[in-house]
Design a protein around this motif. Structure first.
Motif, PDB file in Angstrom:
ATOM      1  N   TYR A 103     -42.466  21.120  -2.022  1.00 52.84           N
ATOM      2  CA  TYR A 103     -42.510  20.307  -3.097  1.00 52.84           C
ATOM      3  C   TYR A 103     -41.197  20.274  -3.967  1.00 52.84           C
ATOM      4  CZ  TYR A 103     -47.728  18.407  -2.603  1.00 52.84           C
ATOM      5  OH  TYR A 103     -48.522  17.531  -2.559  1.00 52.84           O
ATOM      6  N   LYS A 104     -40.805  20.937  -4.440  1.00 51.03           N
ATOM      7  CA  LYS A 104     -39.664  20.983  -5.018  1.00 51.03           C
ATOM      8  C   LYS A 104     -38.225  20.463  -4.437  1.00 51.03           C
ATOM      9  CE  LYS A 104     -41.249  25.155  -8.023  1.00 51.03           C
ATOM     10  NZ  LYS A 104     -41.592  26.386  -8.538  1.00 51.03           N
ATOM     11  N   LYS A 105     -38.049  20.979  -2.763  1.00 50.71           N
ATOM     12  CA  LYS A 105     -37.423  20.574  -2.149  1.00 50.71           C
ATOM     13  C   LYS A 105     -37.723  19.224  -2.341  1.00 50.71           C
ATOM     14  CE  LYS A 105     -37.074  24.821   0.447  1.00 50.71           C
ATOM     15  NZ  LYS A 105     -35.177  25.368  -0.461  1.00 50.71           N
ATOM     16  N   TRP A 106     -38.864  18.824  -2.479  1.00 50.67           N
ATOM     17  CA  TRP A 106     -38.487  16.774  -1.655  1.00 50.67           C
ATOM     18  C   TRP A 106     -38.561  16.232  -2.883  1.00 50.67           C
ATOM     19  CZ3 TRP A 106     -43.442  14.422  -4.120  1.00 50.67           C
ATOM     20  CH2 TRP A 106     -43.826  12.932  -3.068  1.00 50.67           C
ATOM     21  N   PHE A 107     -38.673  16.840  -4.430  1.00 54.25           N
ATOM     22  CA  PHE A 107     -38.152  16.942  -5.480  1.00 54.25           C
ATOM     23  C   PHE A 107     -36.491  16.521  -6.094  1.00 54.25           C
ATOM     24  CE2 PHE A 107     -42.849  17.216  -7.284  1.00 54.25           C
ATOM     25  CZ  PHE A 107     -42.857  15.518  -7.495  1.00 54.25           C
ATOM     26  N   LEU A 108     -36.267  17.361  -5.230  1.00 47.86           N
ATOM     27  CA  LEU A 108     -34.612  17.691  -5.425  1.00 47.86           C
ATOM     28  C   LEU A 108     -33.789  16.352  -3.994  1.00 47.86           C
ATOM     29  CD1 LEU A 108     -31.975  19.551  -5.897  1.00 47.86           C
ATOM     30  CD2 LEU A 108     -32.691  20.997  -3.857  1.00 47.86           C
ATOM     31  N   LEU A 109     -34.597  16.690  -3.238  1.00 50.95           N
ATOM     32  CA  LEU A 109     -34.427  15.663  -1.963  1.00 50.95           C
ATOM     33  C   LEU A 109     -33.962  14.077  -2.790  1.00 50.95           C
ATOM     34  CD1 LEU A 109     -33.178  14.792   0.487  1.00 50.95           C
ATOM     35  CD2 LEU A 109     -36.118  14.193   1.153  1.00 50.95           C
ATOM     36  N   GLN A 110     -34.987  13.889  -3.909  1.00 52.87           N
ATOM     37  CA  GLN A 110     -34.891  12.261  -3.915  1.00 52.87           C
ATOM     38  C   GLN A 110     -34.038  12.476  -5.657  1.00 52.87           C
ATOM     39  OE1 GLN A 110     -39.170  10.998  -5.183  1.00 52.87           O
ATOM     40  NE2 GLN A 110     -39.913  12.947  -5.216  1.00 52.87           N
ATOM     41  N   ALA A 122     -35.760  26.199  -9.113  1.00 52.33           N
ATOM     42  CA  ALA A 122     -37.570  27.618  -9.725  1.00 52.33           C
ATOM     43  C   ALA A 122     -37.866  26.850 -11.970  1.00 52.33           C
ATOM     44  CB  ALA A 122     -36.479  28.344 -10.390  1.00 52.33           C
ATOM     45  N   GLN A 123     -36.808  25.388 -12.380  1.00 55.74           N
ATOM     46  CA  GLN A 123     -37.092  24.999 -12.917  1.00 55.74           C
ATOM     47  C   GLN A 123     -38.367  22.794 -12.899  1.00 55.74           C
ATOM     48  OE1 GLN A 123     -33.371  23.442 -14.494  1.00 55.74           O
ATOM     49  NE2 GLN A 123     -32.479  25.781 -14.698  1.00 55.74           N
ATOM     50  N   ILE A 124     -38.384  23.187 -11.376  1.00 55.39           N
ATOM     51  CA  ILE A 124     -38.804  21.800 -10.808  1.00 55.39           C
ATOM     52  C   ILE A 124     -40.343  22.398 -11.228  1.00 55.39           C
ATOM     53  CG2 ILE A 124     -39.586  19.843 -10.062  1.00 55.39           C
ATOM     54  CD1 ILE A 124     -36.891  20.759  -8.177  1.00 55.39           C
ATOM     55  N   GLU A 128     -23.117  17.872  -5.982  1.00 55.12           N
ATOM     56  CA  GLU A 128     -22.286  19.225  -5.261  1.00 55.12           C
ATOM     57  C   GLU A 128     -22.885  20.735  -5.451  1.00 55.12           C
ATOM     58  OE1 GLU A 128     -20.255  23.016  -5.355  1.00 55.12           O
ATOM     59  OE2 GLU A 128     -20.427  21.793  -7.068  1.00 55.12           O
ATOM     60  N   ARG A 129     -23.617  20.570  -7.130  1.00 52.92           N
ATOM     61  CA  ARG A 129     -24.443  21.131  -8.239  1.00 52.92           C
ATOM     62  C   ARG A 129     -25.536  21.339  -7.398  1.00 52.92           C
ATOM     63  NH1 ARG A 129     -27.216  21.001 -12.487  1.00 52.92           N
ATOM     64  NH2 ARG A 129     -27.550  23.356 -13.214  1.00 52.92           N
ATOM     65  N   ASN A 130     -26.258  20.442  -6.893  1.00 57.97           N
ATOM     66  CA  ASN A 130     -27.766  20.377  -6.188  1.00 57.97           C
ATOM     67  C   ASN A 130     -27.592  21.468  -4.846  1.00 57.97           C
ATOM     68  OD1 ASN A 130     -28.337  17.196  -7.306  1.00 57.97           O
ATOM     69  ND2 ASN A 130     -28.448  18.754  -7.955  1.00 57.97           N
ATOM     70  N   LEU A 131     -26.563  21.415  -4.165  1.00 63.11           N
ATOM     71  CA  LEU A 131     -26.396  22.110  -3.475  1.00 63.11           C
ATOM     72  C   LEU A 131     -26.588  24.017  -3.689  1.00 63.11           C
ATOM     73  CD1 LEU A 131     -24.891  20.232  -0.824  1.00 63.11           C
ATOM     74  CD2 LEU A 131     -27.349  19.996  -0.317  1.00 63.11           C
ATOM     75  N   ARG A 132     -24.762  24.043  -4.748  1.00 65.76           N
ATOM     76  CA  ARG A 132     -24.928  25.211  -4.690  1.00 65.76           C
ATOM     77  C   ARG A 132     -25.680  25.529  -5.791  1.00 65.76           C
ATOM     78  NH1 ARG A 132     -21.486  25.951  -8.665  1.00 65.76           N
ATOM     79  NH2 ARG A 132     -21.096  23.895  -9.299  1.00 65.76           N
ATOM     80  N   GLU A 133     -26.291  25.699  -6.631  1.00 67.25           N
ATOM     81  CA  GLU A 133     -27.541  25.777  -7.387  1.00 67.25           C
ATOM     82  C   GLU A 133     -29.370  26.353  -6.748  1.00 67.25           C
ATOM     83  OE1 GLU A 133     -26.108  25.278 -11.635  1.00 67.25           O
ATOM     84  OE2 GLU A 133     -24.602  26.451 -10.985  1.00 67.25           O
ATOM     85  N   GLU A 134     -29.041  26.191  -5.937  1.00 68.79           N
ATOM     86  CA  GLU A 134     -30.180  25.243  -5.590  1.00 68.79           C
ATOM     87  C   GLU A 134     -31.844  25.398  -5.789  1.00 68.79           C
ATOM     88  OE1 GLU A 134     -33.559  25.689  -2.181  1.00 68.79           O
ATOM     89  OE2 GLU A 134     -32.358  26.693  -2.665  1.00 68.79           O
TER      90      GLU A 134
END
Length: 706
Positions: free
Chosen positions: A251-258, A362-364, A351-357
């Protein structure tokens, strides 16, 4: 010796990962091909009966094409329903095939009821499609054997064998399909960013084809995000509490994608304006190179999801980011520095979204989504004559009855291909049906030529088995990538099947082409004249819905009073509404000329709405930077008021007498915003300027359709 063995083993693993694990299409094709081979070869060797072999194989194909569930338990449920329907449907075809009057009633009931049932949810959509395939497959072999239960049993065994393989593999890797769905989304996002990099630098002439391609990429991305959502909801529903924490990670990765989608779609300025007015062209090219590096990193991240390997952030991306930052610092004091710095902040955020994924996700908090259920339609809604699913069911039923009538009148042998073509060609809209028809016919012609040549080169039984298994592998590999190629390989598969049965593969190819053309023509005529859904009828509703969703998304940003959950919902629905509008416009261009009502206005409004969404997305990307000033807040409220008036105007609820006065009042917006931008504290005035500018254009353009 041991080191050599170890090296060979590592090489095999690397090849497996690169060819199959990173490519879901290869993996799907391999699973189907192995299942067919495991049934095909023993049937021919043991029973010496190619009909048994090819019938079992068709059961595998129907089950594989009807798969939808991503959870092992859900797939077990859908497989159980499919097996029951396959046996019942095939039995009815066998029992009533020789009585045309009764069989016509069977066609009417099966085509209509199964199509309606397919609209209930994604599971039933797959199950019913596979069942309709079995209906046609049984017609093709109905006169081959005198024992009516022969085909129903064989199709069910073939489907069961594939289901066992599929479900066992899914139990071994229960999260594999969720990973595939998310990875495909990140791949689409990477493709979008890479294509968008072509706009840095660009001119108005070169932008048009790029924007058209971006629109299609955006549609693919939004559809994939929705697919991920439905699969996550479905997985949550089937999972127990012990799996909750793992599902939450997806779920969190899905939110990151959005979140990354919002950054990618956002526009901070007109690209040709930046290319023309920024003196340092190397800086603009640097932004383009930075976006390409981000896109490459996005693909690496998507592959890491599929392989389970750790994501390695590319060093070249950080180098490019630093180089662009240094060039940007040299631009301080230039007119476009603020816009360029906001753009840089946006790209560095990607870039930060990928580097500090790991840190970011973890905060979502996704607790609220654990109780969400996949979308399901009510049966009473589906049987409403105005519902698109009802219209689709009616069209398919009419086309099948017409096809069957032609078969009876002309005494066409194996005429079920007419019905099969209609089933596959039929899409929700006229434009999509027209495109699928062209691809089907063109692919069939290519397949006949290729199949005839290959059959001569591989005349033996073993050669035909090899051709059959290879062609079905390539069909499933290309099915989701290029339908023309897929249609060519399924034609080769059919030719090889008939060669195995009675060495008449080449003889049946001409009738297959004829039947394909007849079925395609019937489908075209039905979708053209039976209750046609021309896009000009849908566009007004889609337009005001898209503008309204944009307005709501915009208000979610500047008001700041909505919850994070509501903000994410408003953002996603705005993207979906924009994509629906864009898809409708693209469809209108393929419709008959007389149905293209308000074509120019629809084109302008569609482009303006997408531009508005891009500028609002840029506004949303920077919503947490600084609090809006009172001046900025007030101006946002004025823009929102105009957007609401545009919505009301499109719905026919607005007071038209106010229109000219509002157009006149918005003419002063540019001057007001330029004054706002001169004040240092109004740091987002430039973003508001773009939103206001497009809003005024929307207001003016709306006047043309009143």
């Amino acid at each position: 010796m041991m080191s050599l063995i170890k090296e060979i083993k590592n090489s095999i693993i690397e090849v497996w990962i690169n060819i199959f694990w990173k490519s879901p299409n290869h993996l799907w094709a391999l699973k189907v091909s192995i299942s067919i081979a495991a049934l095909l070869v023993p049937s021919i060797l043991i029973f010496q009966d190619s009909f048994i072999a090819t019938t079992l194989a068709l059961g595998v194909v129907a089950m594989a094409l009807g798969e939808t569930d991503v959870h092992p338990r859900g797939r077990l449920k859908s497989a159980s329903i499919s097996l029951i329907l396959f046996f019942i449907t095939s039995s009815f075809v066998e029992l009533f095939f020789e009585t045309p009057v009764y069989f016509s009633l069977i066609i009417l009931c099966a085509a209509f009821s199964l199509t309606i049932a397919g609209g209930l949810n994604s599971r039933m959509q797959g199950v019913t499609f596979g069942t309709l395939l079995i209906f046609v497959y049984t017609m093709l072999g109905a006169d081959t054997t005198e024992i009516w239960i022969y085909q129903p049993i064989l199709y069910t065994i073939g489907a069961f064998a594939y289901s066992v393989v599929s479900i066992l593999l899914l139990y071994q890797k229960p999260y594999r399909l969720l990973k595939e769905q998310l990875a495909r989304g990140f791949h689409y996002l990477g493709e979008y960013i890479d294509l968008k990099a072509s706009l840095f630098p660009s001119d108005p002439q070169s932008q048009t084809p790029i924007r058209n391609q971006l629109a299609q990429k955006n549609i693919d991305l939004a559809q994939q995000i929705e697919s991920c959502k439905n699969n996550l909801y479905s997985y949550s529903q089937e999972s127990g509490e012990d799996c909750r924490s793992v599902v939450n990670e997806y779920y969190k990765k899905w939110f990151l994608l959005q979140e990354m989608q919002e950054r990618a779609i956002s526009s901070h300025e007109q690209y040709d304006l930046l290319s023309r007015e920024v003196k340092n062209i190397e800086l603009i090219e640097g932004y383009g190179q930075l976006m390409r590096e981000i896109a490459r990193a996005m693909h690496i991240y998507a592959d890491s999801l599929l392989t389970g390997q750790d994501y390695k952030h590319p060093l070249s991306l950080q180098w490019t980011l630093n180089a662009v930052q240094k060039m940007l610092e040299e631009e301080k004091g230039e007119p476009h520095y603020l816009t360029l710095s906001l753009l840089y902040r946006n790209l560095s955020g990607l870039e930060r979204n990928l580097r500090e994924e790991a840190t970011i996700i973890a905060q979502i908090d996704v607790t609220v989504f654990n109780s969400r259920k996949p979308e399901r339609n009510n049966l009473s809604a589906l049987i409403n004559p105005e519902h698109p699913r009802f219209k689709s069911a009616l069209r398919l039923t009419i086309s099948w009855l017409l096809g069957y009538l032609i078969i009876q009148l002309l005494h066409i042998d194996k005429g079920a291909w007419i019905l099969l073509t209609s089933l596959i060609v039929f899409q929700q809209t006229y434009s999509a049906t027209r495109m699928r028809l062209f691809k089907r016919v063109f692919g069939t012609l290519i397949g006949v030529i290729m199949g005839a040549t290959l059959s001569q080169l591989l005349p033996t039984i073993s050669g035909q088995i090899l051709l059959l298994i290879t062609s079905i592998y390539l069909f499933f590999y290309w099915l989701k990538k290029n339908y023309v190629v897929a249609a060519a390989f399924i034609t080769i598969y059919v030719l090889a099947s008939f060669n195995l049965n009675d060495s008449q593969g080449l003889i049946v190819m001409l009738p297959r082409i004829t039947d394909t053309l007849i079925g395609g023509i019937i489908a075209y005529l039905v979708v053209r004249f039976v209750w046609p859904d021309w896009q000009y009828k849908q566009l007004p509703k889609l337009m005001y819905n898209a503008v309204y969703k944009n307005k709501r998304y915009f208000e979610s940003i500047y008001k700041g009073s909505v919850s994070e959950e509501d903000y994410l919902h408003n953002r996603r629905t705005a993207y979906n509404a924009d994509n629906s509008l864009t898809a409708a416009w693209k469809g209108m261009r393929l419709e008959p000329r007389k149905t293209r009502v308000f074509q120019e206005s629809a084109f302008n409004l569609t482009n303006l709405n997408h531009a508005l969404l891009s500028y609002i997305s840029a506004f949303g990307v920077h919503k947490y930077t600084e609090k809006l000033t009172v001046e900025e807040q007030t101006f946002c409220e004025s823009v929102s008021y105009i957007l609401q008036f545009v919505v009301d105007l499109m719905k026919g609820d607005a007071d038209i007498s106010q229109l000219n006065g509002l157009i006149t009042s918005t003419a002063y917006w540019d001057e007001e915003l330029e004054k706002m931008q001169m004040k240092h504290e109004n740091k987002r005035a430039a973003l508001i300027y773009n939103i206001a500018h497009v809003t005024r254009q929307l207001l003016i353009e709306s006047k043309e359709i009143v």
